[in-house]
Design a protein around this motif. Structure first.
Motif, mmCIF file in Angstrom:
data_model
loop_
_atom_site.group_PDB
_atom_site.id
_atom_site.type_symbol
_atom_site.label_atom_id
_atom_site.label_comp_id
_atom_site.label_asym_id
_atom_site.label_seq_id
_atom_site.Cartn_x
_atom_site.Cartn_y
_atom_site.Cartn_z
ATOM 1 N N LYS A 14 0.829 -1.197 0.000
ATOM 2 C CA LYS A 14 0.000 0.000 0.000
ATOM 3 C C LYS A 14 0.867 1.252 0.000
ATOM 4 O O LYS A 14 0.530 2.255 -0.637
ATOM 5 C CB LYS A 14 -0.939 0.002 1.211
ATOM 6 C CG LYS A 14 -2.046 -1.033 1.133
ATOM 7 C CD LYS A 14 -2.971 -0.935 2.334
ATOM 8 C CE LYS A 14 -4.109 -1.934 2.233
ATOM 9 N NZ LYS A 14 -5.018 -1.849 3.405
ATOM 10 N N GLN A 15 1.979 1.210 0.726
ATOM 11 C CA GLN A 15 2.873 2.364 0.765
ATOM 12 C C GLN A 15 3.429 2.667 -0.621
ATOM 13 O O GLN A 15 3.458 3.820 -1.058
ATOM 14 C CB GLN A 15 4.029 2.119 1.727
ATOM 15 C CG GLN A 15 5.047 3.265 1.763
ATOM 16 C CD GLN A 15 6.143 3.050 2.781
ATOM 17 O OE1 GLN A 15 6.042 2.190 3.647
ATOM 18 N NE2 GLN A 15 7.217 3.828 2.679
ATOM 19 N N GLN A 16 3.886 1.645 -1.348
ATOM 20 C CA GLN A 16 4.440 1.857 -2.690
ATOM 21 C C GLN A 16 3.379 2.391 -3.644
ATOM 22 O O GLN A 16 3.656 3.287 -4.450
ATOM 23 C CB GLN A 16 5.013 0.536 -3.222
ATOM 24 C CG GLN A 16 6.265 0.079 -2.505
ATOM 25 C CD GLN A 16 6.683 -1.319 -2.919
ATOM 26 O OE1 GLN A 16 5.857 -2.234 -3.051
ATOM 27 N NE2 GLN A 16 7.971 -1.508 -3.136
ATOM 28 N N ILE A 17 2.170 1.864 -3.562
ATOM 29 C CA ILE A 17 1.090 2.311 -4.440
ATOM 30 C C ILE A 17 0.716 3.754 -4.130
ATOM 31 O O ILE A 17 0.545 4.570 -5.036
ATOM 32 C CB ILE A 17 -0.138 1.387 -4.298
ATOM 33 C CG1 ILE A 17 0.201 -0.014 -4.833
ATOM 34 C CG2 ILE A 17 -1.345 1.956 -5.049
ATOM 35 C CD1 ILE A 17 -0.841 -1.057 -4.504
ATOM 36 N N TYR A 18 0.599 4.074 -2.856
ATOM 37 C CA TYR A 18 0.230 5.441 -2.468
ATOM 38 C C TYR A 18 1.290 6.445 -2.923
ATOM 39 O O TYR A 18 0.969 7.491 -3.495
ATOM 40 C CB TYR A 18 0.047 5.522 -0.951
ATOM 41 C CG TYR A 18 -0.464 6.874 -0.481
ATOM 42 C CD1 TYR A 18 -1.829 7.118 -0.383
ATOM 43 C CD2 TYR A 18 0.413 7.899 -0.149
ATOM 44 C CE1 TYR A 18 -2.305 8.347 0.028
ATOM 45 C CE2 TYR A 18 -0.052 9.127 0.265
ATOM 46 C CZ TYR A 18 -1.410 9.345 0.355
ATOM 47 O OH TYR A 18 -1.872 10.571 0.752
ATOM 48 N N GLU A 35 4.491 11.092 0.720
ATOM 49 C CA GLU A 35 4.944 10.070 1.649
ATOM 50 C C GLU A 35 3.761 9.416 2.345
ATOM 51 O O GLU A 35 2.839 10.092 2.800
ATOM 52 C CB GLU A 35 5.879 10.689 2.686
ATOM 53 C CG GLU A 35 6.466 9.675 3.665
ATOM 54 C CD GLU A 35 7.391 10.309 4.681
ATOM 55 O OE1 GLU A 35 7.897 9.575 5.549
ATOM 56 O OE2 GLU A 35 7.607 11.536 4.597
ATOM 57 N N PHE A 36 3.785 8.109 2.399
ATOM 58 C CA PHE A 36 2.719 7.344 3.052
ATOM 59 C C PHE A 36 3.019 7.279 4.538
ATOM 60 O O PHE A 36 4.067 6.795 4.959
ATOM 61 C CB PHE A 36 2.662 5.932 2.458
ATOM 62 C CG PHE A 36 1.585 5.055 3.033
ATOM 63 C CD1 PHE A 36 0.289 5.164 2.569
ATOM 64 C CD2 PHE A 36 1.869 4.123 4.017
ATOM 65 C CE1 PHE A 36 -0.715 4.338 3.080
ATOM 66 C CE2 PHE A 36 0.876 3.299 4.527
ATOM 67 C CZ PHE A 36 -0.422 3.415 4.058
ATOM 68 N N ILE A 37 2.085 7.799 5.367
ATOM 69 C CA ILE A 37 2.319 7.853 6.808
ATOM 70 C C ILE A 37 1.390 6.910 7.550
ATOM 71 O O ILE A 37 1.807 6.126 8.388
ATOM 72 C CB ILE A 37 2.148 9.300 7.323
ATOM 73 C CG1 ILE A 37 3.152 10.232 6.619
ATOM 74 C CG2 ILE A 37 2.345 9.346 8.838
ATOM 75 C CD1 ILE A 37 2.981 11.686 6.969
ATOM 76 N N VAL A 38 0.098 6.980 7.259
ATOM 77 C CA VAL A 38 -0.876 6.132 7.944
ATOM 78 C C VAL A 38 -1.768 5.458 6.904
ATOM 79 O O VAL A 38 -1.778 5.837 5.736
ATOM 80 C CB VAL A 38 -1.752 6.958 8.916
ATOM 81 C CG1 VAL A 38 -0.902 7.518 10.038
ATOM 82 C CG2 VAL A 38 -2.481 8.071 8.192
#
Length: 231
Positions: A180-184, A191-194
Motif C-alpha cells: 500500500k505504501q508503494q502504491i500510495y 509520503e505514506f504515513i498512515v
C-alpha cells in the motif's frame, strides 16, 4: 499560466484562496454555485478546480460527475463534511484530492501545486518518451502513455491522473506485489504515513473499470498488497 477555478458559495473562502493562489502566480476564476462552476469548466481552459460540495443550483458531487464525462483535470474537493462516506463518494466520482474545512490556505496551495505537477508530468510524457515506449501492453490491456488512456481490446477507459500512475506501475511490473505504501507514493506522489482509504477506493474503481470480476486483473495479496496478474 495555470488557471484555477475556485467553486464555493462562501465569498470569504473564495477571497482567501484567491489571495494565496494569485500570490503564487496562478490565474484565478471564481464560481458561487454549481451550475456556474460547470459552465466555466466546460467553456474555458481550466487547469484545476477547487470544488465545494454544498453549493446552490448544483452540488459539487453532480458537478464532478458531469465534468468527468469528458475531462480529466485535477479536482480537489473542499468540504465541511469529513465523514468517510463523503470522502469515498468524492473519490469514486473522480476527485483527485479531498480537504476538510476549515483548512490552512498554505496547505491548499501545496495540494494545488502537487496535483498540477502530477497532471503536467502525465501530459508531458508525449514529449519526453521515445515512440516505441508510448504504449504498455499486458494481456488484452494497452496503456497509452501519451493520451493517458487505457484500452481493453478496442474499448477506451478514461483514467484519472492517480489511476493512470497506478496502472502504469502495475503494467510495468506484472506479477510483482506492491505494498500500500508503494502504491500510495506512486499514485499520489506523497509520503505514506498512515493507512488511507484512498488506496482501497482507487483499486476498487480500477477493478470495476477493467472487468466485472474484481480479481480478473488486480489481485489482493492478503497482508502484503496488490499485484497485476500476468494472465
Amino acid at each position: 499560466m495555470d488557471r484555477i477555478l475556485i467553486a464555493d458559495d462562501e465569498p470569504e473562502i473564495r477571497s482567501l484562496l484567491r489571495l494565496y493562489l494569485e500570490n503564487e502566480g496562478y490565474e484565478v476564476l471564481e464560481a458561487g454555485d454549481g451550475k456556474e462552476a460547470l459552465k466555466i469548466m466546460t467553456g474555458g481552459e481550466i487547469s484545476l478546480c477547487l470544488l465545494d460540495i454544498m453549493m446552490p443550483e448544483m452540488d459539487g458531487f453532480h458537478v464532478l460527475q458531469k465534468l468527468r464525462e469528458d475531462s480529466q483535470i485535477p479536482v480537489i474537493i473542499i468540504s465541511a463534511k469529513d465523514a468517510d462516506p463523503e470522502k469515498i463518494l468524492g473519490l469514486n466520482l473522480g476527485a483527485d484530492d479531498y480537504m476538510v474545512k476549515p483548512f490552512n490556505p498554505l496547505e491548499a496551495v501545496a495540494r494545488v501545486k502537487t496535483n498540477l505537477r502530477r497532471y503536467h508530468q502525465i501530459r508531458g510524457n508525449a514529449n519526453t518518451q521515445p515512440a516505441e515506449n508510448h504504449f504498455l501492453t499486458l494481456r488484452d490491456l494497452k496503456l497509452d502513455l501519451d493520451a493517458c488512456l487505457l484500452y481493453r481490446g478496442e474499448n477506451a477507459i478514461e483514467l484519472t491522473p492517480v489511476e493512470f500512475r497506478i496502472m502504469e506501475l502495475f503494467m510495468k511490473h506484472p506479477g510483482k506485489v506492491f505494498t500500500k505504501q508503494q502504491i500510495y507514493e506512486c499514485g499520489w506522489g506523497e509520503e505514506f504515513i498512515v493507512a488511507d482509504n484512498n488506496i482501497m477506493v482507487c483499486i476498487s474503481k480500477l477493478r470495476s473499470k477493467l472487468d466485472d470480476d474484481p480479481a480478473a486483473y488486480i489481485r489482493t495479496i492478503r497482508g502484503l498488497g496488490y499485484r497485476m496478474e500476468k494472465g
